[in-house]
Design an enzyme around this catalytic site. Structure first.
Site, short mmCIF file in Angstrom:
data_model
loop_
_atom_site.label_atom_id
_atom_site.label_comp_id
_atom_site.label_asym_id
_atom_site.label_seq_id
_atom_site.Cartn_x
_atom_site.Cartn_y
_atom_site.Cartn_z
N ASN A 109 -2.12 1.74 5.79
CA ASN A 109 -1.85 2.29 4.45
C ASN A 109 -0.42 2.06 3.96
OD1 ASN A 109 -3.66 4.63 6.06
ND2 ASN A 109 -4.58 3.64 4.29
N VAL A 116 3.31 2.30 -0.25
CA VAL A 116 2.49 3.31 0.40
C VAL A 116 1.21 3.51 -0.40
CG1 VAL A 116 2.37 5.73 1.13
CG2 VAL A 116 4.55 4.50 1.25
N CYS A 117 0.08 3.48 0.30
CA CYS A 117 -1.22 3.73 -0.33
C CYS A 117 -1.64 5.15 0.01
CB CYS A 117 -2.24 2.72 0.19
SG CYS A 117 -3.84 2.89 -0.60
N LEU A 118 -1.37 6.04 -0.92
CA LEU A 118 -1.73 7.45 -0.77
C LEU A 118 -2.28 7.89 -2.12
CD1 LEU A 118 -1.64 9.97 1.10
CD2 LEU A 118 0.64 10.42 0.19
N ARG A 122 -1.08 8.03 -6.73
CA ARG A 122 -1.68 7.14 -7.74
C ARG A 122 -2.64 7.94 -8.62
NH1 ARG A 122 -3.63 3.93 -3.11
NH2 ARG A 122 -5.58 4.44 -4.10
#
Length: 188
Positions: A109, A116-118, A122
């Site tokens: 992630n 950062v993929c959270l 988003r």
């Protein structure tokens, strides 16, 4: 919904005017944006796990830019130390903070550039969320990485297909070594 956009636009205008220093002579008193006031409240109410710390590299006068260090006490990333930068907009909490990982990490992630993929940073961001929520979300990424919503697709596939190899790759990266063609500096 339209009312919210007007509020955001007005806050942006106020923030721009404040940063231009628009004023009429005399002693100046720094006005705080609504975002700064909310952020100050959020920071004063932080309830972080003992494995997380917050610091202000630019001093306490710049609350809008800070760093968070996370040292997971469980999971694949146990005992690693991971640093994140936070940039908070003057229209916070109507806009999520911008978060980057400063530590190069082998993680499904977090990509190699530190993005950062959270979801709460988003599409799932809501003004009722706060900095505490974001830090707990980041902490959770280290205790339970999510291979279903990856930025690093290779790491996500290894996690899905071969968790033992994933664990080996994480350890190799954290102790300062190569995973494939990519070198990771030591973070333990």
């Amino acid at each position: 919904m339209i009312g919210l956009f007007k509020v955001k636009e007005k806050q942006r205008e106020q923030a721009q005017n404040a940063s231009r220093g628009g004023g009429g002579g005399g002693a100046s008193v720094k006005k705080h944006s609504a975002g700064e006031l909310r952020l100050h409240k959020d920071i004063s109410e932080l309830n972080l796990p003992s494995s997380c710390t917050i610091s202000f590299p630019n001093g306490k006068d710049d609350l809008m830019n800070f760093e968070v260090s996370i040292k997971p006490d469980d999971g694949y990333y146990h005992n690693g130390t991971f640093a994140f930068t936070f940039q908070v907009s003057p229209v916070y909490p109507h806009e999520a903070p911008k978060v980057k990982c400063k530590t190069k990490v082998y993680h499904p992630n977090i990509d190699l550039e530190g993005n950062v993929c959270l979801n709460i940073l988003r599409e799932d961001w809501k003004p009722v969320l706060n900095i505490n929520t974001v830090i707990y979300g980041l902490f959770h990424l280290f205790t339970e990485p999510n291979s279903e919503d990856p930025l690093n697709h290779d790491a996500a596939q290894v996690l899905r297909d071969n968790p033992k190899l994933f664990e080996t790759n994480v350890r190799r990266a954290m102790t300062g070594g190569y995973v494939g063609q990519t070198f990771f500096p030591r973070c333990i």
